[in-house]
Structures are given as C-alpha cells and as structure tokens.
Motif scaffolding. Structure first.
Motif, PDB file in Angstrom:
ATOM      1  N   GLU A  44       0.924  -1.090  -0.054  1.00 14.77           N
ATOM      2  CA  GLU A  44       0.033   0.099   0.120  1.00 14.77           C
ATOM      3  C   GLU A  44       0.918   1.342  -0.074  1.00 14.77           C
ATOM      4  O   GLU A  44       0.359   2.472  -0.037  1.00 14.77           O
ATOM      5  N   GLY A  45       2.312   1.067   0.174  1.00 17.43           N
ATOM      6  CA  GLY A  45       3.035   2.192  -0.130  1.00 17.43           C
ATOM      7  C   GLY A  45       3.431   2.761   1.423  1.00 17.43           C
ATOM      8  O   GLY A  45       4.221   3.642   1.374  1.00 17.43           O
ATOM      9  N   ALA A  46       3.026   1.986   2.587  1.00 18.29           N
ATOM     10  CA  ALA A  46       3.564   2.288   3.967  1.00 18.29           C
ATOM     11  C   ALA A  46       5.175   1.980   4.009  1.00 18.29           C
ATOM     12  O   ALA A  46       5.453   0.933   3.223  1.00 18.29           O
ATOM     13  N   PHE A  47       5.823   2.873   4.457  1.00 17.71           N
ATOM     14  CA  PHE A  47       7.221   2.415   4.780  1.00 17.71           C
ATOM     15  C   PHE A  47       7.875   2.957   5.994  1.00 17.71           C
ATOM     16  O   PHE A  47       7.435   3.625   6.794  1.00 17.71           O
ATOM     17  N   GLU A  48       9.023   2.112   6.228  1.00 15.26           N
ATOM     18  CA  GLU A  48       9.771   2.305   7.440  1.00 15.26           C
ATOM     19  C   GLU A  48      11.469   2.221   7.188  1.00 15.26           C
ATOM     20  O   GLU A  48      11.673   1.384   6.139  1.00 15.26           O
ATOM     21  N   GLY A  49      12.015   3.334   7.594  1.00 16.45           N
ATOM     22  CA  GLY A  49      13.640   3.393   7.185  1.00 16.45           C
ATOM     23  C   GLY A  49      13.947   4.146   6.306  1.00 16.45           C
ATOM     24  O   GLY A  49      13.138   4.977   5.821  1.00 16.45           O
ATOM     25  N   SER A  50      15.176   4.164   5.647  1.00 19.67           N
ATOM     26  CA  SER A  50      15.566   5.203   4.537  1.00 19.67           C
ATOM     27  C   SER A  50      16.787   4.611   3.984  1.00 19.67           C
ATOM     28  O   SER A  50      17.550   3.906   4.338  1.00 19.67           O
ATOM     29  N   VAL A  51      16.657   4.833   2.398  1.00 21.03           N
ATOM     30  CA  VAL A  51      17.748   4.499   1.619  1.00 21.03           C
ATOM     31  C   VAL A  51      18.523   5.813   0.976  1.00 21.03           C
ATOM     32  O   VAL A  51      19.407   5.687   0.394  1.00 21.03           O
ATOM     33  N   SER A  52      17.782   6.884   1.083  1.00 21.40           N
ATOM     34  CA  SER A  52      18.326   8.016   0.405  1.00 21.40           C
ATOM     35  C   SER A  52      17.720   9.269   0.950  1.00 21.40           C
ATOM     36  O   SER A  52      18.275  10.102   1.627  1.00 21.40           O
ATOM     37  N   GLY A  53      16.235   9.501   0.961  1.00 16.05           N
ATOM     38  CA  GLY A  53      15.699  10.660   1.220  1.00 16.05           C
ATOM     39  C   GLY A  53      15.124  11.487   0.026  1.00 16.05           C
ATOM     40  O   GLY A  53      15.375  11.148  -1.175  1.00 16.05           O
ATOM     41  N   GLY A  54      14.152  12.313   0.337  1.00 15.87           N
ATOM     42  CA  GLY A  54      13.676  13.253  -0.803  1.00 15.87           C
ATOM     43  C   GLY A  54      13.045  12.557  -1.934  1.00 15.87           C
ATOM     44  O   GLY A  54      12.498  11.362  -1.761  1.00 15.87           O
ATOM     45  N   CYS A  55      13.264  12.800  -3.136  1.00 19.54           N
ATOM     46  CA  CYS A  55      12.481  12.391  -4.312  1.00 19.54           C
ATOM     47  C   CYS A  55      13.114  11.055  -4.651  1.00 19.54           C
ATOM     48  O   CYS A  55      12.238  10.199  -5.225  1.00 19.54           O
ATOM     49  N   VAL A  56      14.272  10.691  -4.428  1.00 22.90           N
ATOM     50  CA  VAL A  56      15.088   9.395  -4.800  1.00 22.90           C
ATOM     51  C   VAL A  56      14.230   8.355  -3.902  1.00 22.90           C
ATOM     52  O   VAL A  56      13.584   7.380  -4.364  1.00 22.90           O
ATOM     53  N   GLU A  57      13.920   8.402  -2.600  1.00 24.67           N
ATOM     54  CA  GLU A  57      13.057   7.530  -1.859  1.00 24.67           C
ATOM     55  C   GLU A  57      11.909   7.305  -2.160  1.00 24.67           C
ATOM     56  O   GLU A  57      11.460   6.224  -2.329  1.00 24.67           O
ATOM     57  N   GLY A  58      11.144   8.372  -2.699  1.00 20.00           N
ATOM     58  CA  GLY A  58       9.913   8.397  -3.493  1.00 20.00           C
ATOM     59  C   GLY A  58       9.788   7.512  -4.639  1.00 20.00           C
ATOM     60  O   GLY A  58       8.663   6.614  -4.787  1.00 20.00           O
ATOM     61  N   ALA A  59      10.805   7.750  -5.432  1.00 20.70           N
ATOM     62  CA  ALA A  59      10.937   6.765  -6.812  1.00 20.70           C
ATOM     63  C   ALA A  59      11.136   5.311  -6.197  1.00 20.70           C
ATOM     64  O   ALA A  59      10.598   4.243  -6.728  1.00 20.70           O
ATOM     65  N   VAL A  60      11.952   5.149  -5.146  1.00 17.67           N
ATOM     66  CA  VAL A  60      12.259   3.567  -4.796  1.00 17.67           C
ATOM     67  C   VAL A  60      10.868   3.049  -4.118  1.00 17.67           C
ATOM     68  O   VAL A  60      10.542   1.775  -4.539  1.00 17.67           O
ATOM     69  N   ILE A  61      10.127   3.870  -3.372  1.00 15.03           N
ATOM     70  CA  ILE A  61       8.735   3.446  -2.997  1.00 15.03           C
ATOM     71  C   ILE A  61       7.913   2.926  -3.959  1.00 15.03           C
ATOM     72  O   ILE A  61       7.249   1.777  -4.054  1.00 15.03           O
ATOM     73  N   ALA A  62       7.948   3.742  -5.019  1.00 17.71           N
ATOM     74  CA  ALA A  62       7.135   3.603  -6.296  1.00 17.71           C
ATOM     75  C   ALA A  62       7.569   2.116  -6.793  1.00 17.71           C
ATOM     76  O   ALA A  62       6.455   1.273  -7.287  1.00 17.71           O
TER      77      ALA A  62
END
Length: 111
Positions: A44-62
């Motif tokens: 559903e797009g819920a997330f925990e943690g971090s691999v980058s930040g900002g829009c990069v993280e948004g692209a990874v989530i997608a």
C-alpha cells in the motif's frame, strides 16, 4: 525512535502484507545513506527506514510497491550524471545503487 526496518518487514509479512525490501548495495562519492541501509515498503506504500531521502526515496517506494505486488526484483541506480537523478533529487554529486526485492517469509521461517 523508529523501529528497525528489518523487524518491521518481518512483522508486516507475518501480518499477511505484501512486502518489499530496498537495500543500499553500492555508493560512490557523496551519498545520503551508507551501504546496508534498508527501507521496507508494503503493497500500500507504507514504509519504514531510509535508503536516500527526498524524491529518490519516493521513486524507490513506487518501484517497491510494484515488486511487492509480484514484479521481479530490480537494481535501481541514481546518479548525478543521470538526468533522472536530477528529476528525483539526487544532486549531491554521488551515485547510489539500491536493490529492491520482494520479502517472503515462509511458514517454516515464521515457526
């Protein structure tokens, strides 16, 4: 204090959620998160943690939402030389590679 992303991934998988795990596998130059950093994403797009930040993280989530739903694992790369890196916000001058894979906890592992 946030939960460890791997603990969250295991909990979500045991709850029956479709889960993908993103892991920083390589960096070059300036990168916001070190190798081994994790981001766990459910279907559903819920997330925990971090691999980058900002829009990069948004692209990874997608990408991870697709992978959680059954798409094959992917190795994603974002770098300043790549036009899309600027579009998603990696302007720090480095390169980051992130492997995104589905997480499947079998009944044996859950026991």
């Amino acid at each position: 204090m946030t939960d460890d992303p791997l603990d969250v991934a295991e909990r979500w998988a045991r709850e029956g959620r479709k889960v993908a795990l993103a892991t920083v596998v390589d960096t070059w130059g300036s990168a916001p998160r070190p190798v081994g950093s994790h981001l766990v994403i459910d279907g559903e797009g819920a997330f925990e943690g971090s691999v980058s930040g900002g829009c990069v993280e948004g692209a990874v989530i997608a990408e991870a939402v697709e992978i959680a739903a059954g798409a094959p694992p992917r190795l994603l790369e974002f770098g300043v030389a790549d036009e899309t890196a600027w579009e998603v916000g990696l302007s720090c001058g480095g390169t980051i590679r992130i492997y995104v894979e589905p997480l499947d906890i079998s009944a044996e592992a859950a026991a």
